[in-house]
Scaffold this motif. Structure first.
Motif, short mmCIF file in Angstrom:
data_model
loop_
_atom_site.label_atom_id
_atom_site.label_comp_id
_atom_site.label_asym_id
_atom_site.label_seq_id
_atom_site.Cartn_x
_atom_site.Cartn_y
_atom_site.Cartn_z
N HIS A 1 0.85 -1.19 0.00
CA HIS A 1 0.00 0.00 0.00
C HIS A 1 0.89 1.24 0.00
O HIS A 1 1.11 1.86 -1.03
CB HIS A 1 -0.95 -0.02 1.21
CG HIS A 1 -1.89 1.14 1.26
ND1 HIS A 1 -2.14 1.83 2.42
CD2 HIS A 1 -2.63 1.73 0.29
CE1 HIS A 1 -3.01 2.80 2.16
NE2 HIS A 1 -3.32 2.75 0.87
N PHE A 2 1.47 1.59 1.15
CA PHE A 2 2.37 2.75 1.20
C PHE A 2 3.72 2.42 1.79
O PHE A 2 4.43 3.30 2.27
CB PHE A 2 1.73 3.91 1.98
CG PHE A 2 0.77 4.72 1.15
CD1 PHE A 2 1.02 5.01 -0.17
CD2 PHE A 2 -0.41 5.20 1.72
CE1 PHE A 2 0.14 5.74 -0.93
CE2 PHE A 2 -1.31 5.94 0.97
CZ PHE A 2 -1.04 6.21 -0.37
N GLY A 3 4.08 1.15 1.80
CA GLY A 3 5.45 0.79 2.13
C GLY A 3 5.81 0.66 3.60
O GLY A 3 6.98 0.72 3.95
N CYS A 4 4.85 0.45 4.46
CA CYS A 4 5.18 0.25 5.88
C CYS A 4 5.78 -1.15 6.10
O CYS A 4 5.45 -2.08 5.38
CB CYS A 4 3.92 0.38 6.74
SG CYS A 4 3.40 2.08 6.99
N CYS B 1 -0.45 -5.17 8.37
CA CYS B 1 0.23 -3.87 8.31
C CYS B 1 -0.28 -2.97 9.44
O CYS B 1 -1.48 -2.73 9.55
CB CYS B 1 -0.02 -3.22 6.96
SG CYS B 1 0.83 -1.63 6.82
N CYS C 1 0.05 0.17 9.69
CA CYS C 1 -0.23 1.54 9.26
C CYS C 1 -1.71 1.78 8.94
O CYS C 1 -2.33 2.68 9.49
CB CYS C 1 0.64 1.91 8.07
SG CYS C 1 2.38 2.03 8.50
N HIS C 2 -2.26 0.98 8.04
CA HIS C 2 -3.66 1.20 7.64
C HIS C 2 -4.46 -0.10 7.66
O HIS C 2 -5.56 -0.16 7.11
CB HIS C 2 -3.75 1.85 6.26
CG HIS C 2 -2.85 3.03 6.08
ND1 HIS C 2 -1.68 2.96 5.36
CD2 HIS C 2 -2.92 4.28 6.58
CE1 HIS C 2 -1.08 4.14 5.41
NE2 HIS C 2 -1.80 4.96 6.14
N GLY C 3 -3.89 -1.15 8.20
CA GLY C 3 -4.68 -2.35 8.44
C GLY C 3 -4.75 -3.38 7.34
O GLY C 3 -5.57 -4.31 7.42
N SER C 4 -3.94 -3.26 6.32
CA SER C 4 -4.00 -4.31 5.28
C SER C 4 -3.56 -5.65 5.85
O SER C 4 -2.73 -5.72 6.75
CB SER C 4 -3.07 -3.95 4.10
OG SER C 4 -3.63 -2.91 3.35
N PRO D 1 -6.44 -1.64 2.85
CA PRO D 1 -6.60 -1.00 1.54
C PRO D 1 -5.58 -1.40 0.47
O PRO D 1 -5.69 -0.96 -0.67
CB PRO D 1 -6.43 0.49 1.87
CG PRO D 1 -5.46 0.49 3.02
CD PRO D 1 -5.82 -0.72 3.82
#
Ligand code: FES
Length: 184
Positions: A112-115, A130, A132-135, A160
């Protein structure tokens, strides 16, 4: 040719991925490990950039490998250094529905955004989540595939993120799992 932006992202993440955990259980393996499966290759991840780590399993430096004995205790995090890059990888054993165990490795960076990702599972690697945003990413452990996901693909089971995790092609020699090619 490695995309510069992606290369920089990987570099930035190096310092933040050391905490990617490894589940540690001491339960002995019941089924046998598939050793000598030096030619085993996972499918490539769509849209990924290919980075050669080792030309072949015979020329791969010992320090890049992870002994199967270690994986029997749970997933293992390893920073794989290739030229100027360092790829955060998680090695683990996948318990498939055919009753066999398959060594596998994945780039532990959220698509998603690289966390940096957290490992899921105990003795066996089952997925990642993840912070960060729950993926959530879940491994397809069915040799026949899981819908659109192929065998051993670490597919998105909760958004996401929309892309599967990047895979690392591994090969086993003399009881050690070596990374050959990473998709980043
Ligand atoms: S960076 Fe992983 S869900 Fe957003």
């Amino acid at each position: 040719m490695v995309d510069e932006n992606r290369r920089n992202t990987i570099k930035i993440l190096i310092g933040t991925t050391a905490a990617v955990g490894a589940g540690m259980l001491a339960t002995p393996l019941v089924a046998s490990i598939i050793d000598g499966r030096a030619g085993y290759v996972k499918p490539e991840t769509t849209g990924a950039v290919k980075v050669e780590i080792c030309k072949d399993v015979n020329s791969c430096p010992k320090e890049l490998g992870v002994p199967l004995d270690e994986l029997r205790n749970g997933p293992v995090f390893k920073l794989i250094r290739v030229n100027s890059m360092a790829i955060p990888a998680v090695f683990g054993l996948i318990r498939a529905t055919d009753g066999k165990e398959y060594p596998a490795a994945y780039v532990a960076i959220c698509t998603h955004f690289g966390c940096p990702l957290n490992v899921m599972g105990g003795k066996y690697l089952t997925g990642f989540n993840c912070p960060c945003h729950g993926s959530v990413f879940t491994v397809c452990n069915k040799p026949e595939g899981c819908g659109n996901a192929r065998f051993l693909e670490m597919y998105v089971s909760g958004g996401p993120a929309v892309r599967s995790l990047r895979s690392i092609v591994v090969a086993v020699k003399d009881g050690v799992v070596y990374p050959l090619v990473a998709h980043i």
